[in-house]
Each structure stands twice: as C-alpha cells, then as structure tokens.
Design a protein around this motif. Structure first.
Motif, short mmCIF file in Angstrom:
data_model
loop_
_atom_site.label_atom_id
_atom_site.label_comp_id
_atom_site.label_asym_id
_atom_site.label_seq_id
_atom_site.Cartn_x
_atom_site.Cartn_y
_atom_site.Cartn_z
N VAL A 241 -30.31 30.71 24.98
CA VAL A 241 -30.01 31.50 23.77
C VAL A 241 -30.06 30.60 22.53
O VAL A 241 -30.57 30.99 21.48
CB VAL A 241 -28.64 32.19 23.88
CG1 VAL A 241 -28.33 32.96 22.60
CG2 VAL A 241 -28.61 33.13 25.08
N ARG A 242 -29.55 29.37 22.66
CA ARG A 242 -29.57 28.44 21.53
C ARG A 242 -31.01 28.15 21.08
O ARG A 242 -31.31 28.13 19.89
CB ARG A 242 -28.87 27.14 21.90
CG ARG A 242 -28.70 26.17 20.73
CD ARG A 242 -28.06 24.86 21.19
NE ARG A 242 -26.84 25.11 21.93
CZ ARG A 242 -26.69 24.85 23.22
NH1 ARG A 242 -27.69 24.31 23.92
NH2 ARG A 242 -25.56 25.11 23.83
N GLY A 243 -31.89 27.93 22.06
CA GLY A 243 -33.28 27.68 21.72
C GLY A 243 -33.90 28.86 20.98
O GLY A 243 -34.62 28.68 19.99
N MET A 244 -33.59 30.07 21.45
CA MET A 244 -34.09 31.27 20.77
C MET A 244 -33.51 31.39 19.36
O MET A 244 -34.21 31.76 18.41
CB MET A 244 -33.71 32.50 21.59
CG MET A 244 -34.61 32.76 22.77
SD MET A 244 -36.22 33.37 22.21
CE MET A 244 -37.17 33.25 23.72
N MET A 245 -32.24 31.06 19.22
CA MET A 245 -31.58 31.17 17.92
C MET A 245 -32.10 30.12 16.94
O MET A 245 -32.19 30.38 15.74
CB MET A 245 -30.07 31.03 18.10
CG MET A 245 -29.39 32.25 18.70
SD MET A 245 -29.50 33.66 17.56
CE MET A 245 -28.39 34.82 18.35
N ILE A 246 -32.42 28.94 17.43
CA ILE A 246 -33.00 27.92 16.55
C ILE A 246 -34.32 28.42 15.99
O ILE A 246 -34.65 28.22 14.82
CB ILE A 246 -33.22 26.60 17.32
CG1 ILE A 246 -31.87 25.97 17.70
CG2 ILE A 246 -34.03 25.61 16.48
CD1 ILE A 246 -32.00 24.77 18.62
N GLY A 247 -35.07 29.13 16.84
CA GLY A 247 -36.37 29.62 16.42
C GLY A 247 -36.33 30.90 15.61
O GLY A 247 -36.97 31.01 14.57
N GLU A 248 -35.56 31.89 16.08
CA GLU A 248 -35.63 33.23 15.48
C GLU A 248 -34.30 33.74 14.93
O GLU A 248 -34.25 34.83 14.37
CB GLU A 248 -36.13 34.23 16.54
CG GLU A 248 -37.54 33.97 17.04
CD GLU A 248 -38.61 34.39 16.04
OE1 GLU A 248 -38.25 34.78 14.91
OE2 GLU A 248 -39.80 34.31 16.39
#
Length: 340
Positions: A241-248
């Motif tokens: 989720v963190r990776g997704m949040m960093i991106g989007e």
C-alpha cells in the motif's frame, strides 16, 4: 521467503542463455554417449527442427533456456549444475554483446514489495490494454521517489544497467550548470543521463529506463505471487500500500483532512481495499462522478489516519509525508470528505 527467478524464466520461450563452450561440448559428448548422435537425440527426445537443434551445438554458446533444462534433465544433469554454467540471459532478437546477469533468487521482503507496488503505480505496465511494454520504464517528478526506485533496481537487479531521461518543459531553459547539478543528485555517470524537452510537461520529470524485455516480462509475471504474499503478511501488505501511495496517493490538510488514492484500475483499487481491511484501516471507496471511470479510496478520521500514518505512511515521499504529519498533529476533527 525468496522468489526463484531462474525457475520463473524457464516459462518464457524466447529466453536464451550463454554458457561456456566446454559445457556445450560436455552436453554433446553425453548425448552421443547415450543416444549415438545429435540427430538421433533430437528425433527421440527434443523433436524440433534438426537444423535449429544442431545450431546450438555448432555455435557452442547460446541455448534456449527451457530446452537446455530439458536436455540436462534427460541426461541426468542436475539443474543446479546448469545454473552454475550460465553466464548471462538473452531475449531472442537482442543485440546485446554480453548476456544479462539476473539473480537466481530475490528476497521477498518489504523493500522489494514496496518498490514493486511503486512500479505498478507509476511505471509502464500495459495494464491499460493499449500495448505490452518492452522496457521497464518508470516516470516521476519527485527526485526522492526516482532515487528510491533506482535504489530498488540497484538492490534487486544489480547487474541490469539502466539510464535516466530528464524531461523538462518546452519553455524551460536548462543551463549546463543545472544539468550537472541534476546528474550529481542522481549519482550517475553523465553517460547514463540524457536531457530532452517534453512538450506537454509543466515541470521536470525523470524517466528511469531499463531497456531489457526479459526484465519487464519477469516483473509483470511476479504480480500474482507478490499479491498473494501480501495477503498473508501484514508487513508486506503495508509495504504494498505504501508503494502505491508513494506513486498515486495524496494527503490533504485544508478544511478537509484526509488521505486519498485514486486510479482508473478498479481491480487495483479493490486489492488495495482488501489490504486496508487486513491492516484494520477504515476507508470509503467511491467512483468519481466528475471523472468517468476514476475510483477513489478515502481514509479519514483522526485515529484512523493516525493508524495509517503509523502502519503505512508515505515513505520516501517527503512532501506527502509532511502533510500527513501535519494532519496527525492537528487538534481539529478530521475526516470531512469532499463532495464528488
């Protein structure tokens, strides 16, 4: 937990490997010893075009990876012995002078999962259905995010070279001194950095490009494995989720205070929702009425946002993390969602 990369590569028909001439000669001798001739072996076992089969033993350098493993198995040669002989991997049609060194295994840890999710969020994946990417390309305007992704590549695909294209707006003049500063911040040799104008860009963007069809095929193949792992491990779930949040993702600290992620990929939104459920973080899922096909996940409520901050956060994205910290530290009531 580790992902067996070489094991996965056997599933790609167009993957070739470079081995020593001595190993090819060893295979040839074993074949002749057990079957009498190369032609007889091909007729009884491989059953492919004989010219194609014979070519590998005449060239004595390149072999189709899947076929090589089958040959070794038929000759009772352990797969581990084959792996030791591999000098590099090629994709059919590649013009590389040297084979690409790909790690045998990759550790499935939170860093790998976060970087992988970040690529799914911001990289070229082909999930929009328009075309299948042949390069591993990742674009972002935040230098900290770009360096984080580069660090991910350096850690898990150590011997796979990449370059960075710095795309700047058409009306921006970039001096040589400014270019030198950017190259220094990227910590790359100047030969690996190029500059180009982006006619639709309003700010500088950085595009990391790993020009290898093998790697993009491999990365996209890992999606199901990684997602399954995140559903059984809260630390990996948070990393995804963190990776997704960093991106989007975004964070708002105005009249309304909340965390949001939105994308047109409903399948991905549903999966993130599933992970948030696992992490006991409440959210609201909506399809935006003013943007066709755009799905959003909202995270509001003081204690809920505090939990999001503690468990997930925005990682290396300092701007968003600063806003999140401001939300967490405010005394006002949180969770007023904007009108759609």
């Amino acid at each position: 937990m580790k992902i067996q990369i070489h094991y996965l590569l056997r599933n790609f028909d167009m993957i070739y490997v470079e081995v020593s001439k001595n190993f090819t000669d060893y295979l040839r001798e074993k074949i002749i010893q057990d079957y009498g001739s190369i032609k007889a072996y091909n007729r009884k076992v491989s059953r492919i075009n004989y010219v194609t089969f014979k070519w590998a033993f005449q060239r004595k350098k390149y072999h189709n990876y899947n076929r090589l493993l089958k040959i070794a198995n038929s000759l009772d040669i352990p797969e581990e012995d084959v792996s030791k002989e591999i000098k590099g991997f090629y994709h059919w049609g590649s013009h590389r002078k040297q084979g690409l060194k790909i790690p045998k295994n990759i550790a499935l840890n939170d860093f790998f999962v976060e970087g992988y999710a970040l690529y799914l969020a911001e990289g070229d994946t082909g999930f929009n259905g328009k075309k299948k990417p042949r390069k591993l390309r990742f674009t972002n305007s935040e230098l900290c995010v770009i360096k984080h992704y580069m660090n991910w590549l350096d850690n898990f695909f150590t011997d796979c070279p990449y370059s960075v294209n710095v795309v700047f707006p058409e009306n921006m003049k970039l001096s040589e001194e400014c270019k030198k500063k950017i190259i220094k911040k990227l910590s790359l040799n100047k030969e690996k950095v190029r500059f180009s104008r982006g006619y639709h860009n309003k700010q500088i963007k950085y595009r990391v490009c790993l020009d290898q069809a093998i790697i993009i095929d491999l990365v996209l193949t890992l999606e199901e494995t990684i997602k399954e792992a995140t559903k059984n491990n809260e630390k990996l779930a948070a990393a995804y989720v963190r990776g997704m949040m960093i991106g989007e993702g975004t964070a708002y600290c105005n009249r309304s205070k909340y965390v949001r992620i939105e994308m047109k990929n409903q399948k991905e939104i549903d999966f993130i929702s599933e992970l948030l459920d696992i992490l006991a973080i409440q959210y609201k899922k909506k399809c935006r009425s003013n943007r066709e096909g755009m799905w959003s996940l909202y995270i509001g409520g003081r204690e809920n946002i505090k939990r999001y901050s503690r468990v997930i956060g925005f990682g290396v994205h300092k701007k968003r993390q600063d806003i999140l910290d401001k939300i967490v530290n405010t005394e006002k009531k949180l969770g007023i969602l904007p009108k759609q």
